[in-house]
Design a protein around this motif. Sequence first.
Motif, PDB file in Angstrom:
ATOM      1  N   ILE A 157       0.778  -1.366  -0.041  1.00  0.00           N
ATOM      2  CA  ILE A 157       0.044   0.104   0.043  1.00  0.00           C
ATOM      3  C   ILE A 157       0.878   1.126  -0.164  1.00  0.00           C
ATOM      4  CG2 ILE A 157      -2.015  -1.298   0.939  1.00  0.00           C
ATOM      5  CD1 ILE A 157      -1.539   0.103   3.671  1.00  0.00           C
ATOM      6  N   SER A 158       2.051   1.183   0.642  1.00  0.00           N
ATOM      7  CA  SER A 158       2.882   2.547   0.774  1.00  0.00           C
ATOM      8  C   SER A 158       3.548   2.469  -0.725  1.00  0.00           C
ATOM      9  CB  SER A 158       4.063   2.541   1.790  1.00  0.00           C
ATOM     10  OG  SER A 158       4.714   1.338   1.556  1.00  0.00           O
ATOM     11  N   GLU A 159       3.831   1.519  -1.419  1.00  0.00           N
ATOM     12  CA  GLU A 159       4.307   1.784  -2.744  1.00  0.00           C
ATOM     13  C   GLU A 159       3.338   2.348  -4.007  1.00  0.00           C
ATOM     14  OE1 GLU A 159       6.074  -1.954  -4.082  1.00  0.00           O
ATOM     15  OE2 GLU A 159       7.802  -1.533  -2.939  1.00  0.00           O
ATOM     16  N   HIS A 160       1.984   1.954  -3.693  1.00  0.00           N
ATOM     17  CA  HIS A 160       1.006   2.682  -4.387  1.00  0.00           C
ATOM     18  C   HIS A 160       0.346   3.981  -4.166  1.00  0.00           C
ATOM     19  CE1 HIS A 160      -2.255   2.405  -7.237  1.00  0.00           C
ATOM     20  NE2 HIS A 160      -2.982   2.895  -6.153  1.00  0.00           N
ATOM     21  N   TYR A 161       0.379   4.209  -2.590  1.00  0.00           N
ATOM     22  CA  TYR A 161      -0.333   5.497  -2.314  1.00  0.00           C
ATOM     23  C   TYR A 161       0.903   6.415  -1.791  1.00  0.00           C
ATOM     24  CZ  TYR A 161      -4.714   3.444  -2.537  1.00  0.00           C
ATOM     25  OH  TYR A 161      -6.074   2.609  -3.136  1.00  0.00           O
ATOM     26  N   GLY A 162       1.881   5.909  -0.961  1.00  0.00           N
ATOM     27  CA  GLY A 162       2.766   6.839  -0.471  1.00  0.00           C
ATOM     28  C   GLY A 162       2.456   7.058   0.967  1.00  0.00           C
ATOM     29  N   TRP A 163       3.247   7.144   1.740  1.00  0.00           N
ATOM     30  CA  TRP A 163       3.264   7.410   3.409  1.00  0.00           C
ATOM     31  C   TRP A 163       2.283   8.649   3.609  1.00  0.00           C
ATOM     32  CZ3 TRP A 163       3.328   3.426   6.332  1.00  0.00           C
ATOM     33  CH2 TRP A 163       4.180   2.528   5.929  1.00  0.00           C
ATOM     34  N   PRO A 164       2.624   9.969   2.776  1.00  0.00           N
ATOM     35  CA  PRO A 164       1.750  11.267   3.173  1.00  0.00           C
ATOM     36  C   PRO A 164       0.328  10.855   2.949  1.00  0.00           C
ATOM     37  CG  PRO A 164       3.739  11.797   2.213  1.00  0.00           C
ATOM     38  CD  PRO A 164       3.852  10.146   2.132  1.00  0.00           C
ATOM     39  N   LEU A 165       0.023  10.237   1.834  1.00  0.00           N
ATOM     40  CA  LEU A 165      -1.315   9.944   1.403  1.00  0.00           C
ATOM     41  C   LEU A 165      -2.165   8.704   2.477  1.00  0.00           C
ATOM     42  CD1 LEU A 165      -3.761  10.837  -0.373  1.00  0.00           C
ATOM     43  CD2 LEU A 165      -3.054   8.996  -1.870  1.00  0.00           C
ATOM     44  N   LEU A 166      -1.313   7.873   2.983  1.00  0.00           N
ATOM     45  CA  LEU A 166      -1.971   6.879   3.816  1.00  0.00           C
ATOM     46  C   LEU A 166      -2.022   7.556   5.438  1.00  0.00           C
ATOM     47  CD1 LEU A 166       0.221   3.460   3.140  1.00  0.00           C
ATOM     48  CD2 LEU A 166      -2.135   3.897   2.722  1.00  0.00           C
ATOM     49  N   SER A 167      -1.236   8.537   5.456  1.00  0.00           N
ATOM     50  CA  SER A 167      -1.454   9.242   6.919  1.00  0.00           C
ATOM     51  C   SER A 167      -2.861  10.060   6.751  1.00  0.00           C
ATOM     52  CB  SER A 167      -0.229  10.215   7.242  1.00  0.00           C
ATOM     53  OG  SER A 167      -0.334  10.793   8.233  1.00  0.00           O
ATOM     54  N   ASP A 168      -2.982  10.769   5.580  1.00  0.00           N
ATOM     55  CA  ASP A 168      -4.159  11.454   5.647  1.00  0.00           C
ATOM     56  C   ASP A 168      -5.483  10.704   5.439  1.00  0.00           C
ATOM     57  OD1 ASP A 168      -2.641  13.865   5.530  1.00  0.00           O
ATOM     58  OD2 ASP A 168      -2.719  14.100   3.469  1.00  0.00           O
ATOM     59  N   ALA A 169      -5.395   9.498   4.686  1.00  0.00           N
ATOM     60  CA  ALA A 169      -6.645   8.793   4.587  1.00  0.00           C
ATOM     61  C   ALA A 169      -6.906   7.866   5.953  1.00  0.00           C
ATOM     62  CB  ALA A 169      -6.277   7.602   3.410  1.00  0.00           C
ATOM     63  N   LEU A 170      -5.861   7.315   6.429  1.00  0.00           N
ATOM     64  CA  LEU A 170      -6.208   6.635   7.755  1.00  0.00           C
ATOM     65  C   LEU A 170      -6.332   7.454   8.869  1.00  0.00           C
ATOM     66  CD1 LEU A 170      -3.871   3.507   6.802  1.00  0.00           C
ATOM     67  CD2 LEU A 170      -6.265   3.684   6.740  1.00  0.00           C
TER      68      LEU A 170
ATOM     69  N   ILE B 190      -3.616   8.033  11.005  1.00  0.00           N
ATOM     70  CA  ILE B 190      -2.654   7.703  11.783  1.00  0.00           C
ATOM     71  C   ILE B 190      -1.586   8.388  11.764  1.00  0.00           C
ATOM     72  CG2 ILE B 190      -1.617   5.728  12.444  1.00  0.00           C
ATOM     73  CD1 ILE B 190      -3.730   4.013  11.140  1.00  0.00           C
ATOM     74  N   GLU B 191      -1.350   9.124  12.942  1.00  0.00           N
ATOM     75  CA  GLU B 191      -0.287  10.191  13.064  1.00  0.00           C
ATOM     76  C   GLU B 191       1.195   9.685  12.914  1.00  0.00           C
ATOM     77  OE1 GLU B 191       0.239  13.138  15.748  1.00  0.00           O
ATOM     78  OE2 GLU B 191      -2.054  13.546  16.001  1.00  0.00           O
ATOM     79  N   ARG B 192       1.223   8.269  12.988  1.00  0.00           N
ATOM     80  CA  ARG B 192       2.558   7.659  12.930  1.00  0.00           C
ATOM     81  C   ARG B 192       2.881   7.535  11.575  1.00  0.00           C
ATOM     82  NH1 ARG B 192       6.862   5.772  14.036  1.00  0.00           N
ATOM     83  NH2 ARG B 192       7.399   3.586  14.586  1.00  0.00           N
TER      84      ARG B 192
END
Length: 143
Positions: free
Chosen positions: A22-35, A37-39
């Motif tokens: 999921i991080s290769e597809h979306y990237g960590w910043p977008l995952l942080s916003d979507a989920l 999760i501040e981590r």
Amino acid sequence: MIDNKLNNPLYGLKMDQLLTEISEHYGWPLLSDALRIERFQFHTGMKSTVKFLRNYQWAKDKVENFYLYQFKNLPCPDDKQLAIPPRDRLIPVEQQCGSPVDITAEVIEEIDRAAKLRIYTDNAVSRLSKEPAYDPSNPWNVK
């Protein structure tokens, strides 16, 4: 019973493999916003992120729900199924994985709604309730 679990994309999938996909597809910043999760905003490495998810079941369930219903694009189940941990859900054989969805405000709301359906027990609270009450006249609890 195992045959039913084989249709679940999470069956046999390790957390670091899931995060890599999921991080290769979306990237960590977008995952942080979507989920939400501040981590994920301050991604310090895969090992520490996996450890965080193992320690916090709510975050792990949120990531696994995201993987199933946004990344694998399976149809979202009813509320009763969403209350079950993602790895224990039985996914019908006729449901097949699709291509990942784009992250929108509606997707973020759906992720939050699914996360609120799960009920968690806090181990720290249950541990505190088992301790004897503090007695000021006997601070070291000597009998």
